[in-house]
Design a protein around this motif. Structure first.
Motif, PDB file in Angstrom:
ATOM      1  N   ALA A  12      11.094 -13.422 -44.827  1.00 26.90           N
ATOM      2  CA  ALA A  12      10.008 -14.058 -45.588  1.00 26.90           C
ATOM      3  C   ALA A  12      10.212 -15.571 -45.634  1.00 26.90           C
ATOM      4  CB  ALA A  12       9.936 -13.487 -46.999  1.00 26.90           C
ATOM      5  N   ARG A  13      11.452 -16.004 -45.812  1.00 26.96           N
ATOM      6  CA  ARG A  13      11.766 -17.434 -45.853  1.00 26.96           C
ATOM      7  C   ARG A  13      11.449 -18.087 -44.502  1.00 26.96           C
ATOM      8  NH1 ARG A  13      16.031 -16.903 -48.431  1.00 26.96           N
ATOM      9  NH2 ARG A  13      17.403 -16.294 -46.744  1.00 26.96           N
ATOM     10  N   LEU A  50       6.622 -12.147 -48.906  1.00 19.96           N
ATOM     11  CA  LEU A  50       7.312 -10.896 -49.223  1.00 19.96           C
ATOM     12  C   LEU A  50       6.312  -9.746 -49.315  1.00 19.96           C
ATOM     13  CD1 LEU A  50       9.806 -12.220 -51.919  1.00 19.96           C
ATOM     14  CD2 LEU A  50      10.415 -11.292 -49.680  1.00 19.96           C
ATOM     15  N   THR A  51       5.174 -10.006 -49.926  1.00 21.44           N
ATOM     16  CA  THR A  51       4.124  -8.981 -50.026  1.00 21.44           C
ATOM     17  C   THR A  51       3.652  -8.579 -48.643  1.00 21.44           C
ATOM     18  OG1 THR A  51       3.410  -9.732 -52.205  1.00 21.44           O
ATOM     19  CG2 THR A  51       1.801  -8.498 -50.904  1.00 21.44           C
ATOM     20  N   MET A  52       3.436  -9.562 -47.766  1.00 20.71           N
ATOM     21  CA  MET A  52       2.997  -9.273 -46.405  1.00 20.71           C
ATOM     22  C   MET A  52       3.996  -8.373 -45.689  1.00 20.71           C
ATOM     23  SD  MET A  52       2.806 -11.743 -43.083  1.00 20.71           S
ATOM     24  CE  MET A  52       4.584 -11.685 -43.022  1.00 20.71           C
ATOM     25  N   HIS A  64       6.898  -2.613 -55.077  1.00 17.76           N
ATOM     26  CA  HIS A  64       6.789  -1.213 -54.686  1.00 17.76           C
ATOM     27  C   HIS A  64       7.911  -0.867 -53.695  1.00 17.76           C
ATOM     28  CE1 HIS A  64       4.359   2.087 -52.448  1.00 17.76           C
ATOM     29  NE2 HIS A  64       5.071   2.631 -53.403  1.00 17.76           N
ATOM     30  N   LEU A  65       8.125  -1.721 -52.705  1.00 16.59           N
ATOM     31  CA  LEU A  65       9.212  -1.514 -51.741  1.00 16.59           C
ATOM     32  C   LEU A  65      10.554  -1.433 -52.461  1.00 16.59           C
ATOM     33  CD1 LEU A  65       9.734  -3.183 -48.344  1.00 16.59           C
ATOM     34  CD2 LEU A  65      11.539  -3.324 -50.024  1.00 16.59           C
ATOM     35  N   LEU A  66      10.805  -2.376 -53.376  1.00 15.05           N
ATOM     36  CA  LEU A  66      12.067  -2.366 -54.117  1.00 15.05           C
ATOM     37  C   LEU A  66      12.210  -1.095 -54.941  1.00 15.05           C
ATOM     38  CD1 LEU A  66      12.323  -6.053 -55.404  1.00 15.05           C
ATOM     39  CD2 LEU A  66      13.538  -5.005 -53.481  1.00 15.05           C
TER      40      LEU A  66
END
Length: 170
Positions: A12-13, A50-52, A64-66
């Motif tokens: 993501a970064r 991160l959402t993407m 949700h992933l976490l």
């Protein structure tokens, strides 16, 4: 388990940095996965990236992933465990967890989750999915990724699958 989270944060970064360079393809990739599209890359936040990444893996959001990786009890597994490459496999679906567990026991299969539903598959499906049907983490789970008592084993399996998906996506 933690390393996949760090890997995704790192991606993501890097994506956020590339996005800042103004590549329209990167912005289009981001906007395909966000509810509210961005027109200016400078206004994109890291959490959007991160959402993407989470949505590309079949989850509604980063949290949700976490939750699927870390939490003991999950009611929505996203679509990660039912990718296009597995459509040709035979599986048995159920909306009821108790029925799905009974079927898993009777068929000696593997119980997986898809959003808020459940499906039982065979070892060939698990291999096509990208996981090892003989992985020791299946034992404490009793081949049931919905099993809340062993979230660590589930997290390790999901993490391995995410790592494989990310390495294929390169």
């Amino acid at each position: 388990m933690v390393d996949i989270i760090l890997t995704l944060k790192h991606r993501a970064r890097l994506f956020h940095r590339e996005l800042a360079k103004g590549n329209p393809m990167d912005l289009a990739r981001l906007n395909r996965r966000l509810a509210k599209p961005h027109t200016d890359p400078a206004l994109v936040r890291r959490r959007d990236c991160l959402t993407m990444l989470a949505r590309e893996q079949g989850f509604r959001s980063w949290s949700h992933l976490l939750g699927v990786i870390r939490d003991k009890s999950v009611s929505d597994f996203g679509t990660l465990l039912y990718p296009d490459r597995c459509y040709a496999h035979f599986n048995i679906w159920s909306a009821d967890i108790n029925e799905a567990r009974r079927i898993r026991s009777e068929t000696n299969g593997y119980l997986l989750g898809y959003k808020k539903q459940f499906f039982v598959v065979d070892r060939d499906y698990v291999a096509t999915l990208g996981l090892d049907p003989e992985d020791p983490d299946w034992q404490p789970l009793e081949r049931d990724v919905t099993h809340p008592a062993h979230a660590n084993a589930r997290g390790r399996l999901i993490s391995r699958l995410l790592h494989k998906n990310l390495s294929v996506a390169r």
